[in-house]
Scaffold this motif. Structure first.
Motif, PDB file in Angstrom:
ATOM      1  N   SER A 293      88.022 -18.388  -4.550  1.00 24.17           N
ATOM      2  CA  SER A 293      87.616 -18.105  -3.168  1.00 24.17           C
ATOM      3  C   SER A 293      86.417 -18.959  -2.768  1.00 24.17           C
ATOM      4  N   ILE A 294      85.485 -19.127  -3.693  1.00 22.65           N
ATOM      5  CA  ILE A 294      84.340 -19.997  -3.431  1.00 22.65           C
ATOM      6  C   ILE A 294      84.813 -21.428  -3.206  1.00 22.65           C
ATOM      7  N   ALA A 295      85.823 -21.843  -3.973  1.00 25.96           N
ATOM      8  CA  ALA A 295      86.386 -23.188  -3.815  1.00 25.96           C
ATOM      9  C   ALA A 295      87.000 -23.363  -2.426  1.00 25.96           C
ATOM     10  N   MET A 296      87.746 -22.366  -1.978  1.00 26.88           N
ATOM     11  CA  MET A 296      88.374 -22.454  -0.664  1.00 26.88           C
ATOM     12  C   MET A 296      87.318 -22.455   0.440  1.00 26.88           C
ATOM     13  N   GLY A 297      86.256 -21.663   0.246  1.00 24.78           N
ATOM     14  CA  GLY A 297      85.160 -21.672   1.195  1.00 24.78           C
ATOM     15  C   GLY A 297      84.459 -23.020   1.220  1.00 24.78           C
ATOM     16  N   ALA A 298      84.305 -23.633   0.049  1.00 24.58           N
ATOM     17  CA  ALA A 298      83.655 -24.946  -0.045  1.00 24.58           C
ATOM     18  C   ALA A 298      84.450 -26.006   0.710  1.00 24.58           C
ATOM     19  N   THR A 299      85.768 -25.926   0.639  1.00 22.01           N
ATOM     20  CA  THR A 299      86.615 -26.874   1.368  1.00 22.01           C
ATOM     21  C   THR A 299      86.335 -26.801   2.868  1.00 22.01           C
ATOM     22  N   ILE A 300      86.266 -25.578   3.384  1.00 27.60           N
ATOM     23  CA  ILE A 300      86.019 -25.374   4.820  1.00 27.60           C
ATOM     24  C   ILE A 300      84.625 -25.855   5.209  1.00 27.60           C
ATOM     25  N   LEU A 301      83.614 -25.406   4.460  1.00 22.60           N
ATOM     26  CA  LEU A 301      82.227 -25.728   4.789  1.00 22.60           C
ATOM     27  C   LEU A 301      81.932 -27.221   4.646  1.00 22.60           C
ATOM     28  N   VAL A 326      79.118 -19.952 -11.064  1.00 24.80           N
ATOM     29  CA  VAL A 326      78.611 -19.876 -12.445  1.00 24.80           C
ATOM     30  C   VAL A 326      77.909 -18.542 -12.676  1.00 24.80           C
ATOM     31  N   MET A 327      77.139 -18.091 -11.714  1.00 22.75           N
ATOM     32  CA  MET A 327      76.458 -16.807 -11.828  1.00 22.75           C
ATOM     33  C   MET A 327      77.464 -15.672 -12.035  1.00 22.75           C
ATOM     34  N   PHE A 328      78.536 -15.702 -11.261  1.00 23.31           N
ATOM     35  CA  PHE A 328      79.544 -14.645 -11.386  1.00 23.31           C
ATOM     36  C   PHE A 328      80.356 -14.765 -12.677  1.00 23.31           C
ATOM     37  N   SER A 329      80.423 -15.973 -13.247  1.00 21.45           N
ATOM     38  CA  SER A 329      81.209 -16.156 -14.479  1.00 21.45           C
ATOM     39  C   SER A 329      80.625 -15.353 -15.634  1.00 21.45           C
ATOM     40  N   PHE A 330      79.307 -15.202 -15.661  1.00 19.74           N
ATOM     41  CA  PHE A 330      78.682 -14.412 -16.724  1.00 19.74           C
ATOM     42  C   PHE A 330      79.047 -12.923 -16.579  1.00 19.74           C
ATOM     43  N   ILE A 331      79.181 -12.478 -15.342  1.00 17.94           N
ATOM     44  CA  ILE A 331      79.609 -11.093 -15.102  1.00 17.94           C
ATOM     45  C   ILE A 331      81.054 -10.909 -15.542  1.00 17.94           C
ATOM     46  N   SER A 332      81.908 -11.877 -15.211  1.00 16.67           N
ATOM     47  CA  SER A 332      83.328 -11.805 -15.588  1.00 16.67           C
ATOM     48  C   SER A 332      83.501 -11.777 -17.103  1.00 16.67           C
ATOM     49  N   SER A 333      82.752 -12.649 -17.784  1.00 17.79           N
ATOM     50  CA  SER A 333      82.838 -12.687 -19.248  1.00 17.79           C
ATOM     51  C   SER A 333      82.404 -11.359 -19.857  1.00 17.79           C
ATOM     52  N   SER A 334      81.364 -10.773 -19.309  1.00 19.62           N
ATOM     53  CA  SER A 334      80.870  -9.491 -19.818  1.00 19.62           C
ATOM     54  C   SER A 334      81.909  -8.390 -19.642  1.00 19.62           C
ATOM     55  N   PHE A 361      91.936 -11.154 -24.704  1.00 19.84           N
ATOM     56  CA  PHE A 361      90.815 -11.046 -23.767  1.00 19.84           C
ATOM     57  C   PHE A 361      89.567 -11.772 -24.274  1.00 19.84           C
ATOM     58  N   PHE A 362      89.389 -11.804 -25.595  1.00 24.81           N
ATOM     59  CA  PHE A 362      88.227 -12.502 -26.155  1.00 24.81           C
ATOM     60  C   PHE A 362      88.255 -13.974 -25.775  1.00 24.81           C
ATOM     61  N   PHE A 363      89.422 -14.601 -25.904  1.00 24.63           N
ATOM     62  CA  PHE A 363      89.545 -16.022 -25.567  1.00 24.63           C
ATOM     63  C   PHE A 363      89.458 -16.230 -24.058  1.00 24.63           C
ATOM     64  N   ALA A 364      89.983 -15.262 -23.297  1.00 23.93           N
ATOM     65  CA  ALA A 364      89.898 -15.357 -21.832  1.00 23.93           C
ATOM     66  C   ALA A 364      88.442 -15.386 -21.374  1.00 23.93           C
ATOM     67  N   ALA A 365      87.596 -14.634 -22.053  1.00 24.37           N
ATOM     68  CA  ALA A 365      86.177 -14.594 -21.690  1.00 24.37           C
ATOM     69  C   ALA A 365      85.513 -15.958 -21.865  1.00 24.37           C
ATOM     70  N   LEU A 366      86.021 -16.733 -22.817  1.00 23.23           N
ATOM     71  CA  LEU A 366      85.391 -18.010 -23.136  1.00 23.23           C
ATOM     72  C   LEU A 366      85.600 -19.071 -22.063  1.00 23.23           C
ATOM     73  N   PHE A 367      86.722 -18.988 -21.317  1.00 23.88           N
ATOM     74  CA  PHE A 367      86.918 -20.052 -20.332  1.00 23.88           C
ATOM     75  C   PHE A 367      86.491 -19.658 -18.914  1.00 23.88           C
ATOM     76  N   GLN A 368      85.738 -18.572 -18.788  1.00 27.76           N
ATOM     77  CA  GLN A 368      85.231 -18.179 -17.475  1.00 27.76           C
ATOM     78  C   GLN A 368      84.254 -19.206 -16.906  1.00 27.76           C
ATOM     79  N   LEU A 369      83.395 -19.767 -17.749  1.00 26.96           N
ATOM     80  CA  LEU A 369      82.411 -20.740 -17.271  1.00 26.96           C
ATOM     81  C   LEU A 369      83.089 -22.014 -16.782  1.00 26.96           C
ATOM     82  N   SER A 370      84.088 -22.486 -17.523  1.00 29.40           N
ATOM     83  CA  SER A 370      84.809 -23.695 -17.105  1.00 29.40           C
ATOM     84  C   SER A 370      85.477 -23.486 -15.756  1.00 29.40           C
ATOM     85  N   ASP A 371      86.110 -22.328 -15.578  1.00 26.91           N
ATOM     86  CA  ASP A 371      86.730 -21.995 -14.294  1.00 26.91           C
ATOM     87  C   ASP A 371      85.704 -21.991 -13.176  1.00 26.91           C
TER      88      ASP A 371
END
Length: 451
Positions: A293-301, A326-334, A361-371
Motif C-alpha cells: 500500500s505504501i508502494a502504491m501511495g508512493a507511485t501516486i505521490l 521498514v518501521m512496520f516490518s519490525f512489527i510484522s516480524s514480531s 512462519f519463522f522463515f516468513a518473518a525473515l523476509f519482512q525487511l526485504s519486502d
C-alpha cells in the motif's frame, strides 16, 4: 493534490493517501484470504485444490492488472502537469485493454488449464477442485479487469478513500457468498472450493457496478467524464500505456510467480505440507499489504511531484515511504514470531499442519525487511515512470538467483521444503538492494535537471 512544504506535511499527506489504499488492499486480499480460510473448514483436499488454483490464478491476475496499473503514474503525472483533458482518453484506452485481456485469459483457462494441472503431481481429487475453482473465477474476469482500470483512475486523482469505500463492501459480500456456495446454504448445493471461486466472481461484478455508479455521479470524477465522448482505440495511446504498464505487469508477474512456483514445487511433498505452506503464505501476504500500500501511495505521490517538476519533493516522498515500511516490518516480524501457533490454529485444527505452519512462519518473518524495502522503492520508481530496468532486476533477482537457490537447498541439503523459503529470502533481499541502487541513480540524474 496540493504542494507540501515540510516533512511533517508530507508525512500527514502520505498517511492520507496510503491508509485508504491499505484498507482497500486488505479488503481485496480478504477475498482470497476467506477463500482459503473457509475452504479449509470444508475439506483439507479442497483447501489444497484452492491453494493450487490460487497459485495459478494470482500471478495471472497480478501480472495483467499490473499492466492496467500503468494508468496510475500516467494519470498522476498528467494531473500534476494540469493536463486533465488527456486523462479521459487514456482511461478509455485502459478499458479497451482490460476487455481484451479478460477474453485472452478466459480462452487460456479453457484451453490450457487441463494440460497445466496434469504437469503438477497432485492427487486427482485436488486437481479436480483446482480446475473447478479456476473455471468459476473466470466468470469474474471482465469486471475484475474493468474495476482495476477504474481504481487506477480514482487513486491517481488522490481519491483513495473512494476506492477504500468501494472495496470495503467486497469483503462482507464475499464472505456471505462463500458461506452460501462453499457449504451449500439457502437451497444451493455445497460446491466446496468451486463455490469459493464462484463467490469471488459474483463479488467482482457487484463491486464493478458500485464503482461505475460512484464515478458516474460524483465529483471530481464527473469533471473528467470518462464515460462520455468515447474515443476510438488509439494505437499511440495504447502503446504509451503498454510501454509503462507491461514492464510493471511483468515485474509483478515475476515477483508473484516465484511464490506460485514454490507452491507448485511443494506439491512434491504431502497434502499436509502444501496446506501448511499455503496457510503461511496466505497470512504473510496479509502482512505484505502494508509495504504494498505504501508502494502504491508512493507511485501516486511521486508521480504528481514529477509531473509538476518538483523533483526534490518526489525524492522526499520516495524515502519517506521506505522508512515507514521498514518501521512496520519490525512489527510484522514480531507478530509472526510471537503469535505463530495461535495464527496457524485459526486456519486448521490439524495438529500436524499447525506444526508445519509454525515452522514456515519463522522463515516468513525473515523476509519482512526485504519486502519493506523493495516494495516502496518499486512504487517510487513507477512514479518516475522508470519501469523497464525494474522488470529486468526482478527477473534476475527472483528467477535467476532466488528460485534456483531455493531448489538447490530443498533438494540437495537437509533444509528440504524450507529450502524454498530460504531461496525466497535470497531473491527478495537481492531485489531490494538492486532497486535501491536504481532509485538512487535515477534521483541523482534528475537532481541535475533545471526546475
Amino acid at each position: 493534490m496540493h504542494k507540501t512544504k515540510t516533512l511533517t506535511d508530507k508525512s500527514f499527506h502520505m498517511i492520507k493517501i496510503v491508509v485508504p489504499i491499505l484498507v482497500t488492499q486488505v479488503a481485496l486480499y480478504l477475498m482470497t484470504f476467506f477463500d482459503i480460510l473457509m475452504t479449509s473448514k470444508y475439506s483439507i483436499y479442497h483447501l489444497a485444490g484452492v491453494s493450487i488454483g490460487s497459485s495459478i490464478w494470482v500471478p495471472i491476475y497480478t501480472g495483467l492488472t499490473g499492466i492496467l496499473i500503468g494508468i496510475t503514474p500516467i494519470v498522476a503525472q498528467l494531473m500534476g502537469a494540469k493536463k486533465k483533458e488527456d486523462v479521459r482518453t487514456f482511461v478509455q484506452q485502459g478499458f479497451y485493454i482490460a476487455i481484451v485481456l479478460a477474453f485472452l485469459v478466459f480462452a487460456a483457462i479453457i484451453l490450457l488449464i487441463d494440460p497445466i494441472l496434469q504437469l503438477i503431481p497432485l492427487e486427482d481429487s485436488v486437481r479436480i477442485v483446482a480446475k473447478k475453482y479456476l473455471y468459476m473465477m473466470s466468470i469474474g474476469l471482465i469486471p475484475l479487469f474493468l474495476f482495476s482500470v477504474l481504481r487506477s483512475f480514482i487513486d491517481a486523482l488522490g481519491r483513495t478513500r473512494v476506492s477504500m469505500f468501494i472495496t470495503l463492501l467486497s469483503a462482507p459480500i464475499n464472505i456471505v457468498l462463500n458461506y452460501i456456495f462453499i457449504f451449500g446454504k439457502f437451497g444451493f448445493p455445497a460446491l466446496g472450493g468451486a463455490g469459493a471461486g464462484l463467490a469471488s466472481a459474483l463479488t467482482y461484478w457487484l463491486v464493478l457496478i458500485i464503482a461505475i455508479m460512484i464515478v458516474y455521479r460524483n465529483k471530481p470524477f464527473t469533471e473528467i467524464a470518462i464515460f462520455k465522448n468515447w474515443s476510438k482505440p488509439s494505437f499511440a495511446k495504447i502503446g504509451t500505456l503498454s510501454k509503462i504498464g507491461i514492464p510493471i505487469g511483468l515485474s509483478l508477474f515475476a515477483e508473484t510467480t516465484i511464490f506460485s512456483a514454490v507452491t507448485i514445487l511443494m506439491s512434491a511433498y504431502s497434502t499436509a505440507v502444501i496446506s501448511a505452506h499455503q496457510i503461511a503464505m496466505n497470512f504473510t501476504s496479509l502482512l505484505y499489504m502494508i509495504p504494498l500500500s505504501i508502494a502504491m501511495g508512493a507511485t501516486i505521490l511521486v508521480g504528481h511531484e514529477v509531473g509538476a517538476k518538483r523533483y526534490k519533493d518526489a525524492k522526499t516522498y520516495s524515502w519517506l515511504g521506505v522508512a515507514t515500511a521498514v518501521m512496520f516490518s519490525f512489527i510484522s516480524s514480531s507478530i509472526l514470531l510471537i503469535f505463530r501457533e495461535p495464527i496457524a490454529s485459526i486456519y486448521t485444527d490439524d495438529e500436524y499442519v499447525i506444526t508445519l505452519t509454525v515452522q514456515f512462519f519463522f522463515f516468513a518473518a525473515l523476509f519482512q525487511l526485504s519486502d519493506a524495502v523493495q516494495a516502496p522503492v518499486q512504487g517510487a520508481l513507477r512514479g518516475y515512470r522508470d519501469v523497464t530496468v525494474t522488470f529486468i532486476m526482478a527477473i534476475i533477482s527472483y528467477w535467476i538467483i532466488g528460485l534456483p537457490t531455493g531448489y538447490i537447498l530443498a533438494n540437495f541439503t537437509s533444509f528440504e521444503r524450507f529450502g524454498y523459503w530460504i531461496g525466497l529470502i535470497v531473491g527478495l533481499s537481492l531485489g531490494a538492494i538492486t532497486l535501491v541502487s536504481r532509485l538512487i541513480f535515477l534521483q541523482k540524474k534528475l537532481s541535475k535537471k533545471p526546475i
